[in-house]
Design a protein around this motif. Structure first.
Motif, PDB file in Angstrom:
ATOM      1  N   ALA A  46       2.670  -2.457   7.479  1.00  0.00           N
ATOM      2  CA  ALA A  46       3.411  -2.647   6.231  1.00  0.00           C
ATOM      3  C   ALA A  46       2.780  -3.756   5.384  1.00  0.00           C
ATOM      4  CB  ALA A  46       4.875  -2.960   6.521  1.00  0.00           C
ATOM      5  N   ASP A  47       2.308  -4.807   6.028  1.00  0.00           N
ATOM      6  CA  ASP A  47       1.637  -5.887   5.318  1.00  0.00           C
ATOM      7  C   ASP A  47       0.357  -5.370   4.669  1.00  0.00           C
ATOM      8  OD1 ASP A  47       1.096  -8.552   4.455  1.00  0.00           O
ATOM      9  OD2 ASP A  47      -0.119  -8.909   6.247  1.00  0.00           O
ATOM     10  N   PHE A  48      -0.397  -4.552   5.405  1.00  0.00           N
ATOM     11  CA  PHE A  48      -1.603  -3.952   4.828  1.00  0.00           C
ATOM     12  C   PHE A  48      -1.245  -3.089   3.620  1.00  0.00           C
ATOM     13  CE2 PHE A  48      -4.117  -0.197   4.142  1.00  0.00           C
ATOM     14  CZ  PHE A  48      -5.311  -0.778   3.752  1.00  0.00           C
ATOM     15  N   LEU A  49      -0.211  -2.255   3.751  1.00  0.00           N
ATOM     16  CA  LEU A  49       0.167  -1.370   2.647  1.00  0.00           C
ATOM     17  C   LEU A  49       0.544  -2.175   1.403  1.00  0.00           C
ATOM     18  CD1 LEU A  49       2.174   1.382   4.540  1.00  0.00           C
ATOM     19  CD2 LEU A  49      -0.133   1.552   3.586  1.00  0.00           C
ATOM     20  N   GLY A  50       1.271  -3.267   1.580  1.00  0.00           N
ATOM     21  CA  GLY A  50       1.594  -4.129   0.451  1.00  0.00           C
ATOM     22  C   GLY A  50       0.346  -4.700  -0.198  1.00  0.00           C
ATOM     23  N   SER A  51      -0.601  -5.103   0.618  1.00  0.00           N
ATOM     24  CA  SER A  51      -1.860  -5.639   0.111  1.00  0.00           C
ATOM     25  C   SER A  51      -2.647  -4.567  -0.638  1.00  0.00           C
ATOM     26  CB  SER A  51      -2.685  -6.188   1.273  1.00  0.00           C
ATOM     27  OG  SER A  51      -3.925  -6.664   0.830  1.00  0.00           O
ATOM     28  N   CYS A  52      -2.673  -3.375  -0.099  1.00  0.00           N
ATOM     29  CA  CYS A  52      -3.395  -2.271  -0.728  1.00  0.00           C
ATOM     30  C   CYS A  52      -2.754  -1.904  -2.065  1.00  0.00           C
ATOM     31  CB  CYS A  52      -3.422  -1.072   0.214  1.00  0.00           C
ATOM     32  SG  CYS A  52      -4.456   0.296  -0.375  1.00  0.00           S
ATOM     33  N   GLU A  53      -1.436  -1.861  -2.101  1.00  0.00           N
ATOM     34  CA  GLU A  53      -0.742  -1.548  -3.354  1.00  0.00           C
ATOM     35  C   GLU A  53      -0.977  -2.639  -4.393  1.00  0.00           C
ATOM     36  OE1 GLU A  53       3.251  -0.794  -2.040  1.00  0.00           O
ATOM     37  OE2 GLU A  53       2.654   1.083  -1.076  1.00  0.00           O
ATOM     38  N   THR A  54      -1.076  -3.884  -3.948  1.00  0.00           N
ATOM     39  CA  THR A  54      -1.411  -4.980  -4.858  1.00  0.00           C
ATOM     40  C   THR A  54      -2.825  -4.808  -5.383  1.00  0.00           C
ATOM     41  OG1 THR A  54       0.115  -6.486  -3.758  1.00  0.00           O
ATOM     42  CG2 THR A  54      -1.642  -7.494  -5.068  1.00  0.00           C
ATOM     43  N   ALA A  56      -4.355  -1.991  -5.870  1.00  0.00           N
ATOM     44  CA  ALA A  56      -4.314  -0.916  -6.864  1.00  0.00           C
ATOM     45  C   ALA A  56      -3.757  -1.431  -8.188  1.00  0.00           C
ATOM     46  CB  ALA A  56      -3.483   0.259  -6.344  1.00  0.00           C
ATOM     47  N   TRP A  57      -2.704  -2.222  -8.137  1.00  0.00           N
ATOM     48  CA  TRP A  57      -2.106  -2.787  -9.343  1.00  0.00           C
ATOM     49  C   TRP A  57      -3.117  -3.667 -10.077  1.00  0.00           C
ATOM     50  CZ3 TRP A  57      -0.778  -8.047 -10.141  1.00  0.00           C
ATOM     51  CH2 TRP A  57      -0.033  -8.297 -11.298  1.00  0.00           C
ATOM     52  N   GLU A  58      -3.793  -4.542  -9.329  1.00  0.00           N
ATOM     53  CA  GLU A  58      -4.794  -5.417  -9.934  1.00  0.00           C
ATOM     54  C   GLU A  58      -5.969  -4.617 -10.494  1.00  0.00           C
ATOM     55  OE1 GLU A  58      -5.693  -8.050  -6.673  1.00  0.00           O
ATOM     56  OE2 GLU A  58      -4.130  -9.459  -7.257  1.00  0.00           O
ATOM     57  N   ALA A  59      -6.408  -3.595  -9.758  1.00  0.00           N
ATOM     58  CA  ALA A  59      -7.520  -2.767 -10.223  1.00  0.00           C
ATOM     59  C   ALA A  59      -7.171  -2.069 -11.536  1.00  0.00           C
ATOM     60  CB  ALA A  59      -7.905  -1.743  -9.148  1.00  0.00           C
ATOM     61  N   ARG A  60      -5.942  -1.628 -11.664  1.00  0.00           N
ATOM     62  CA  ARG A  60      -5.526  -0.987 -12.920  1.00  0.00           C
ATOM     63  C   ARG A  60      -5.482  -1.991 -14.073  1.00  0.00           C
ATOM     64  NH1 ARG A  60      -1.650   2.635  -9.531  1.00  0.00           N
ATOM     65  NH2 ARG A  60      -2.885   4.554  -9.478  1.00  0.00           N
ATOM     66  N   LEU A  61      -5.075  -3.209 -13.787  1.00  0.00           N
ATOM     67  CA  LEU A  61      -5.122  -4.247 -14.826  1.00  0.00           C
ATOM     68  C   LEU A  61      -6.571  -4.511 -15.253  1.00  0.00           C
ATOM     69  CD1 LEU A  61      -2.503  -6.871 -13.586  1.00  0.00           C
ATOM     70  CD2 LEU A  61      -2.244  -5.221 -15.456  1.00  0.00           C
ATOM     71  N   LEU A  62      -7.460  -4.591 -14.287  1.00  0.00           N
ATOM     72  CA  LEU A  62      -8.874  -4.791 -14.600  1.00  0.00           C
ATOM     73  C   LEU A  62      -9.436  -3.604 -15.369  1.00  0.00           C
ATOM     74  CD1 LEU A  62     -10.074  -6.352 -11.224  1.00  0.00           C
ATOM     75  CD2 LEU A  62      -9.842  -7.529 -13.434  1.00  0.00           C
ATOM     76  N   GLU A  63      -9.012  -2.397 -15.003  1.00  0.00           N
ATOM     77  CA  GLU A  63      -9.459  -1.200 -15.720  1.00  0.00           C
ATOM     78  C   GLU A  63      -9.012  -1.250 -17.181  1.00  0.00           C
ATOM     79  OE1 GLU A  63      -7.905   3.238 -16.067  1.00  0.00           O
ATOM     80  OE2 GLU A  63      -8.724   2.841 -14.062  1.00  0.00           O
TER      81      GLU A  63
END
Length: 110
Positions: A46-54, A56-63
């Motif tokens: 679950a900790d990994f999934l939260g990190s991965c979702e973060t 994705a969120w950051e990558a979309r901001l960078l995009e």
């Protein structure tokens, strides 16, 4: 009314699907490597999934910023997530942990 709800729901998030596949593969690799989640930097899956979702969120901001500067196309992160999911799901079957270790999480598709 049902059509309106379906239209609002939209397509599934490809990065959420990719994170799920990544968590599943990493979990299998953690077992294969005879380690535990803290040894790979996460309290649990679950900790990994939260990190991965973060990620994705950051990558979309960078995009979004890269699009403003003319350096990226809309949907580049989603396409990267879709391709990674395909690769990760294929690796889950074996498991092929090299597919996990080959991912450069700092790589952006532009």
């Amino acid at each position: 009314m049902i059509l309106l709800l379906l239209a609002c729901a939209g397509a599934p998030d490809p990065c959420a699907s990719m994170c799920s596949a990544a968590g599943e593969l990493l979990g299998a690799c953690v077992e294969d490597w005879e380690l535990d989640w803290p040894a790979v930097g996460y309290a649990d899956e679950a900790d990994f999934l939260g990190s991965c979702e973060t990620w994705a969120w950051e990558a979309r901001l960078l995009e979004r910023e890269a699009r403003r500067q003319g350096e990226a196309e809309r949907g580049a992160v989603d396409l990267l997530c879709e391709q990674r999911e395909v690769d990760l799901r294929a690796a889950i079957e074996e498991p092929a942990c090299e597919a996990w270790t080959a991912i450069d999480w700092s790589e952006m598709p532009w």
